[in-house]
Design a protein around this motif. Structure first.
Motif, PDB file in Angstrom:
ATOM      1  N   TYR A 158       4.498  31.984  38.838  1.00 54.97           N
ATOM      2  CA  TYR A 158       5.117  30.877  38.165  1.00 54.97           C
ATOM      3  C   TYR A 158       6.558  31.064  37.942  1.00 54.97           C
ATOM      4  CZ  TYR A 158       6.769  27.469  34.700  1.00 54.97           C
ATOM      5  OH  TYR A 158       7.468  26.394  33.969  1.00 54.97           O
ATOM      6  N   ARG A 159       7.113  32.335  37.531  1.00 52.89           N
ATOM      7  CA  ARG A 159       8.194  32.854  37.517  1.00 52.89           C
ATOM      8  C   ARG A 159       9.010  32.709  38.956  1.00 52.89           C
ATOM      9  NH1 ARG A 159      11.409  36.199  39.330  1.00 52.89           N
ATOM     10  NH2 ARG A 159       9.876  37.459  40.132  1.00 52.89           N
ATOM     11  N   MET A 160       8.537  33.253  40.008  1.00 57.39           N
ATOM     12  CA  MET A 160       8.878  33.211  41.334  1.00 57.39           C
ATOM     13  C   MET A 160       8.996  31.874  41.619  1.00 57.39           C
ATOM     14  SD  MET A 160       6.248  36.112  42.715  1.00 57.39           S
ATOM     15  CE  MET A 160       6.755  36.206  44.461  1.00 57.39           C
ATOM     16  N   VAL A 161       8.116  30.686  41.404  1.00 59.51           N
ATOM     17  CA  VAL A 161       8.234  29.303  41.738  1.00 59.51           C
ATOM     18  C   VAL A 161       9.753  28.992  41.151  1.00 59.51           C
ATOM     19  CG1 VAL A 161       7.546  27.068  41.446  1.00 59.51           C
ATOM     20  CG2 VAL A 161       5.981  28.889  42.403  1.00 59.51           C
ATOM     21  N   CYS A 162       9.789  29.023  39.847  1.00 59.58           N
ATOM     22  CA  CYS A 162      11.125  28.783  39.110  1.00 59.58           C
ATOM     23  C   CYS A 162      12.272  29.146  39.535  1.00 59.58           C
ATOM     24  CB  CYS A 162      10.878  28.893  37.574  1.00 59.58           C
ATOM     25  SG  CYS A 162       9.569  28.043  36.807  1.00 59.58           S
ATOM     26  N   ASN A 163      12.149  30.467  40.169  1.00 61.92           N
ATOM     27  CA  ASN A 163      13.277  30.882  40.653  1.00 61.92           C
ATOM     28  C   ASN A 163      13.609  30.740  42.330  1.00 61.92           C
ATOM     29  OD1 ASN A 163      14.152  32.204  37.985  1.00 61.92           O
ATOM     30  ND2 ASN A 163      12.961  34.270  38.216  1.00 61.92           N
ATOM     31  N   SER A 164      12.782  30.025  42.741  1.00 61.19           N
ATOM     32  CA  SER A 164      12.616  29.617  44.226  1.00 61.19           C
ATOM     33  C   SER A 164      12.606  30.847  45.140  1.00 61.19           C
ATOM     34  CB  SER A 164      14.161  29.136  44.443  1.00 61.19           C
ATOM     35  OG  SER A 164      14.311  27.668  43.821  1.00 61.19           O
ATOM     36  N   GLU A 165      11.859  31.825  44.519  1.00 57.27           N
ATOM     37  CA  GLU A 165      11.523  32.939  45.498  1.00 57.27           C
ATOM     38  C   GLU A 165      10.159  32.538  46.263  1.00 57.27           C
ATOM     39  OE1 GLU A 165      10.939  36.661  43.137  1.00 57.27           O
ATOM     40  OE2 GLU A 165      12.366  35.640  41.712  1.00 57.27           O
ATOM     41  N   ILE A 166       9.554  31.492  45.823  1.00 57.21           N
ATOM     42  CA  ILE A 166       8.375  30.727  46.465  1.00 57.21           C
ATOM     43  C   ILE A 166       8.948  29.364  46.820  1.00 57.21           C
ATOM     44  CG2 ILE A 166       6.081  29.973  46.640  1.00 57.21           C
ATOM     45  CD1 ILE A 166       5.578  32.239  44.700  1.00 57.21           C
ATOM     46  N   THR A 167       8.820  29.226  48.207  1.00 59.97           N
ATOM     47  CA  THR A 167       9.491  27.535  48.349  1.00 59.97           C
ATOM     48  C   THR A 167       8.330  26.779  49.067  1.00 59.97           C
ATOM     49  OG1 THR A 167      10.620  28.612  50.263  1.00 59.97           O
ATOM     50  CG2 THR A 167      11.828  28.603  48.388  1.00 59.97           C
ATOM     51  N   ASP A 168       7.427  27.362  49.471  1.00 62.37           N
ATOM     52  CA  ASP A 168       6.455  26.503  50.106  1.00 62.37           C
ATOM     53  C   ASP A 168       5.954  25.535  49.315  1.00 62.37           C
ATOM     54  OD1 ASP A 168       3.983  26.221  52.145  1.00 62.37           O
ATOM     55  OD2 ASP A 168       2.987  26.602  50.160  1.00 62.37           O
ATOM     56  N   SER A 169       5.931  23.990  49.776  1.00 66.55           N
ATOM     57  CA  SER A 169       5.664  22.962  48.767  1.00 66.55           C
ATOM     58  C   SER A 169       4.174  22.859  48.372  1.00 66.55           C
ATOM     59  CB  SER A 169       6.150  21.876  49.812  1.00 66.55           C
ATOM     60  OG  SER A 169       5.173  21.469  50.962  1.00 66.55           O
ATOM     61  N   LEU A 170       3.240  23.184  49.080  1.00 72.17           N
ATOM     62  CA  LEU A 170       1.806  23.243  48.614  1.00 72.17           C
ATOM     63  C   LEU A 170       1.626  24.183  47.394  1.00 72.17           C
ATOM     64  CD1 LEU A 170      -0.411  22.956  51.875  1.00 72.17           C
ATOM     65  CD2 LEU A 170       0.452  21.022  50.203  1.00 72.17           C
ATOM     66  N   THR A 171       2.392  25.143  47.531  1.00 74.00           N
ATOM     67  CA  THR A 171       2.256  26.382  46.357  1.00 74.00           C
ATOM     68  C   THR A 171       2.996  26.022  45.268  1.00 74.00           C
ATOM     69  OG1 THR A 171       2.052  28.327  48.282  1.00 74.00           O
ATOM     70  CG2 THR A 171       2.536  28.775  46.083  1.00 74.00           C
ATOM     71  N   VAL A 172       4.181  25.288  45.597  1.00 71.94           N
ATOM     72  CA  VAL A 172       4.944  24.878  44.315  1.00 71.94           C
ATOM     73  C   VAL A 172       4.290  24.073  43.661  1.00 71.94           C
ATOM     74  CG1 VAL A 172       7.119  23.681  43.621  1.00 71.94           C
ATOM     75  CG2 VAL A 172       7.369  25.530  45.432  1.00 71.94           C
ATOM     76  N   ALA A 173       3.963  22.983  44.170  1.00 72.61           N
ATOM     77  CA  ALA A 173       2.952  22.113  43.534  1.00 72.61           C
ATOM     78  C   ALA A 173       1.842  22.427  42.696  1.00 72.61           C
ATOM     79  CB  ALA A 173       2.599  20.680  44.641  1.00 72.61           C
ATOM     80  N   ALA A 174       1.105  23.259  43.312  1.00 73.98           N
ATOM     81  CA  ALA A 174      -0.222  23.860  42.618  1.00 73.98           C
ATOM     82  C   ALA A 174       0.193  24.757  41.755  1.00 73.98           C
ATOM     83  CB  ALA A 174      -0.971  24.766  43.654  1.00 73.98           C
ATOM     84  N   VAL A 175       1.428  25.616  41.660  1.00 77.44           N
ATOM     85  CA  VAL A 175       1.665  26.466  40.392  1.00 77.44           C
ATOM     86  C   VAL A 175       2.054  25.776  39.360  1.00 77.44           C
ATOM     87  CG1 VAL A 175       3.227  28.476  39.731  1.00 77.44           C
ATOM     88  CG2 VAL A 175       2.045  28.656  42.001  1.00 77.44           C
ATOM     89  N   LEU A 176       3.005  24.558  39.646  1.00 74.21           N
ATOM     90  CA  LEU A 176       3.367  23.747  38.399  1.00 74.21           C
ATOM     91  C   LEU A 176       2.293  23.135  38.052  1.00 74.21           C
ATOM     92  CD1 LEU A 176       6.788  22.386  40.139  1.00 74.21           C
ATOM     93  CD2 LEU A 176       6.423  24.517  38.563  1.00 74.21           C
ATOM     94  N   ARG A 177       1.515  22.686  38.694  1.00 69.25           N
ATOM     95  CA  ARG A 177       0.167  21.810  38.062  1.00 69.25           C
ATOM     96  C   ARG A 177      -0.851  22.513  37.184  1.00 69.25           C
ATOM     97  NH1 ARG A 177      -3.234  17.337  39.364  1.00 69.25           N
ATOM     98  NH2 ARG A 177      -4.802  17.157  37.592  1.00 69.25           N
ATOM     99  N   VAL A 178      -1.013  24.011  37.756  1.00 67.31           N
ATOM    100  CA  VAL A 178      -1.930  24.922  36.897  1.00 67.31           C
ATOM    101  C   VAL A 178      -0.989  25.350  35.755  1.00 67.31           C
ATOM    102  CG1 VAL A 178      -2.884  27.237  37.006  1.00 67.31           C
ATOM    103  CG2 VAL A 178      -3.150  25.587  38.737  1.00 67.31           C
ATOM    104  N   GLN A 179       0.323  25.511  35.704  1.00 72.00           N
ATOM    105  CA  GLN A 179       1.007  25.841  34.619  1.00 72.00           C
ATOM    106  C   GLN A 179       1.063  24.703  33.576  1.00 72.00           C
ATOM    107  OE1 GLN A 179       2.465  28.657  33.501  1.00 72.00           O
ATOM    108  NE2 GLN A 179       3.270  27.665  31.646  1.00 72.00           N
ATOM    109  N   LEU A 180       0.934  23.401  33.983  1.00 73.55           N
ATOM    110  CA  LEU A 180       0.895  22.316  33.001  1.00 73.55           C
ATOM    111  C   LEU A 180      -0.505  22.262  32.587  1.00 73.55           C
ATOM    112  CD1 LEU A 180       2.267  19.657  31.953  1.00 73.55           C
ATOM    113  CD2 LEU A 180       1.225  18.498  34.143  1.00 73.55           C
ATOM    114  N   MET A 181      -1.462  22.470  33.515  1.00 81.27           N
ATOM    115  CA  MET A 181      -2.783  22.537  32.713  1.00 81.27           C
ATOM    116  C   MET A 181      -2.975  23.640  31.671  1.00 81.27           C
ATOM    117  SD  MET A 181      -4.878  22.113  36.293  1.00 81.27           S
ATOM    118  CE  MET A 181      -6.684  22.312  35.643  1.00 81.27           C
TER     119      MET A 181
END
Length: 187
Positions: A158-181
């Motif tokens: 989640y931290r990597m997504v927030c810091n744009s270390e992960i930029t793949d759109s499917l991964t970003v969408a999944a990680v943000l959705r799971v964090q919300l859950m």
């Protein structure tokens, strides 16, 4: 002028497939645009649905796949991903991709997202799943894949997504959705 109609304002006057391979086709359209003027539009048609799987174990670890992405000309960390032929069950493809890329099998599956990946020039559509209750087997990557698998705490991903270390759109969408859950107590 604002148009409140959801009907298609584009008129296609002609179309021609200018390129095709097993994964995509490129279609050139002559059109009348929404303002009534002639124009052109190029469309990339994807012949597969994009599939993404976010594996999550009982200790809240997930698994990232690292690989060099040819079209980006750079290395990318992302969740296991692949394609599902149109007209097939995307969950079957998700199960196959998870096993191929990580050697994992999941006993519990949750659909997280259905997502358009580009709505300006491409019609690529994706399905994203959460895979839980995991068992480890041997990975079976395709010949085009030279993968590194990294097991990380979900909070780190989640931290990597927030810091744009992960930029793949499917991964970003999944990680943000799971964090919300997680924040809503649904996981």
């Amino acid at each position: 002028m604002v148009n409140n109609s959801e009907e298609n304002p584009w008129q296609i006057t002609s179309q021609e497939e200018v390129y095709s391979n097993p994964w995509i086709s490129l279609i050139h359209h002559e059109v009348i645009n929404p303002s009534g003027n002639p124009g052109i539009y190029g469309k990339i048609h994807y012949k597969n649905r994009a599939i993404g799987v976010l594996p999550l174990d009982k200790d809240m670890n997930t698994y990232l796949v690292g690989q060099y992405r040819f079209v980006l000309n750079q290395y990318s960390w992302e969740m296991p991903e692949g394609g599902a032929p149109l007209g097939t069950d995307p969950l079957d493809s998700a199960k196959r991709e998870l096993l191929e890329e990580t050697g994992l099998k999941a006993h519990r599956w949750t659909e997280l997202n259905r997502i358009h990946l580009s709505n300006s020039v491409g019609d690529e559509y994706g399905s994203v799943y959460l895979a839980q209750d995991l068992e480890q087997f041997e990975a079976e990557p395709e010949e085009t894949e030279q993968l590194i698998i990294k097991k990380l705490p979900f909070s780190e991903v989640y931290r990597m997504v927030c810091n744009s270390e992960i930029t793949d759109s499917l991964t970003v969408a999944a990680v943000l959705r799971v964090q919300l859950m997680i924040m809503e107590g649904k996981l």
